[in-house]
Design a protein around this motif. Structure first.
Motif, PDB file in Angstrom:
ATOM      1  N   ALA A  27       6.665  -2.460   6.328  1.00 53.38           N
ATOM      2  CA  ALA A  27       5.990  -1.770   5.224  1.00 53.38           C
ATOM      3  C   ALA A  27       5.463  -2.766   4.206  1.00 53.38           C
ATOM      4  CB  ALA A  27       6.949  -0.776   4.566  1.00 53.38           C
ATOM      5  N   ARG A  65      -5.544   3.192  -1.442  1.00 54.20           N
ATOM      6  CA  ARG A  65      -4.410   2.756  -0.624  1.00 54.20           C
ATOM      7  C   ARG A  65      -4.850   1.973   0.605  1.00 54.20           C
ATOM      8  NH1 ARG A  65      -3.547   6.584  -4.666  1.00 54.20           N
ATOM      9  NH2 ARG A  65      -1.301   6.948  -4.953  1.00 54.20           N
ATOM     10  N   ILE A  94       4.305   2.642   0.324  1.00 49.86           N
ATOM     11  CA  ILE A  94       3.285   3.264   1.176  1.00 49.86           C
ATOM     12  C   ILE A  94       3.417   4.764   0.992  1.00 49.86           C
ATOM     13  CG2 ILE A  94       2.466   3.589   3.541  1.00 49.86           C
ATOM     14  CD1 ILE A  94       3.462   0.795   4.157  1.00 49.86           C
ATOM     15  N   ALA A 113       0.129   6.004   6.646  1.00 47.11           N
ATOM     16  CA  ALA A 113       1.249   5.836   7.571  1.00 47.11           C
ATOM     17  C   ALA A 113       1.421   7.115   8.376  1.00 47.11           C
ATOM     18  CB  ALA A 113       2.525   5.530   6.801  1.00 47.11           C
ATOM     19  N   ARG A 124       1.536  -3.183   3.465  1.00 44.91           N
ATOM     20  CA  ARG A 124       1.101  -2.923   2.094  1.00 44.91           C
ATOM     21  C   ARG A 124       0.329  -4.118   1.545  1.00 44.91           C
ATOM     22  NH1 ARG A 124       5.680  -2.629  -0.297  1.00 44.91           N
ATOM     23  NH2 ARG A 124       5.521  -4.542  -1.535  1.00 44.91           N
TER      24      ARG A 124
END
Length: 210
Positions: free
Chosen positions: A199, A13, A39, A17, A203
């Motif tokens: 986001a 990843r 996420i 977050a 990402r």
């Protein structure tokens, strides 16, 4: 979650977050929105309002496989409460009793450290990875300096990291970065404006670094 599973999640990843808010329902909605927007490695800070309830409700909504952790874990009680609420990993701001307590509960740990001595202490206590915190003042240069004597340590810088800094840390060898305000904004306080766009941008940044 086993330690190697957390390392695998961080490596794939590249982004954690961090949700910390004054409104429990908004914080829960923020966690769910982040996951919907791709996420899915999320830390809920225990310094937020009713954070344990947020973790428990997020776990119920997302299911047992969700990559949901507890942050600002300071004590053995914090670790136990986080595990009972459904957190599958713990994040500490420093090397405290919470590191070994979390490990004894089966939670892999991102343990906060800033100096070489603290890095060694975190590893000694069983940290799965080292949360370089607060990373902001030292910048990517600090990470590069620490990776020289600790080339095999997985570092996750946290603190004051915006998109530009995230790119620098990942390029400097961070396994992942932890991002709060620049990603979450005020969503966990009840104002989700721009969350989906942020986001998407973060990402994409993480995917570029993978």
């Amino acid at each position: 979650m086993q330690p190697h599973e957390l390392i695998t999640a961080l490596a794939s990843r590249r982004l954690v977050a961090i949700v910390r808010g004054s409104d429990p329902q908004a914080a829960l909605d923020t966690v769910l929105a982040l996951v919907r927007n791709g996420i899915d490695l999320v830390e809920v800070s225990l310094s937020g309002a009713h954070a344990l309830d947020v973790i428990a409700k997020a776990r119920a909504a997302l299911g047992p496989e969700a990559l949901l952790g507890a942050g600002t874990v300071l004590t053995a009680d914090d670790a136990r409460n986080a595990a009972e609420a459904g957190a599958t990993y713990a994040v500490t701001p420093a090397v405290t009793e919470a590191v070994s307590a979390s490990r004894s509960l089966g939670l892999p740990v991102l343990a906060g450290a800033l100096t070489p001595t603290e890095v060694v202490g975190a590893l000694r206590e069983g940290a799965t990875a080292v949360k370089l915190f607060p990373a902001g003042p030292g910048g990517a240069a600090l990470l590069r300096a620490l990776r020289a004597p600790f080339p095999l340590v997985p570092f996750v810088p946290v603190g004051g990291i915006d998109a530009a800094a995230a790119r620098e840390y990942l390029a400097a060898g961070a396994l992942a970065v932890g991002v709060g305000g620049p990603l979450v904004g005020r969503a966990a306080d009840g104002d989700p404006t721009g969350l989906a766009d942020r986001a998407t941008a973060f990402r994409a940044l993480a995917e570029e670094a993978s």
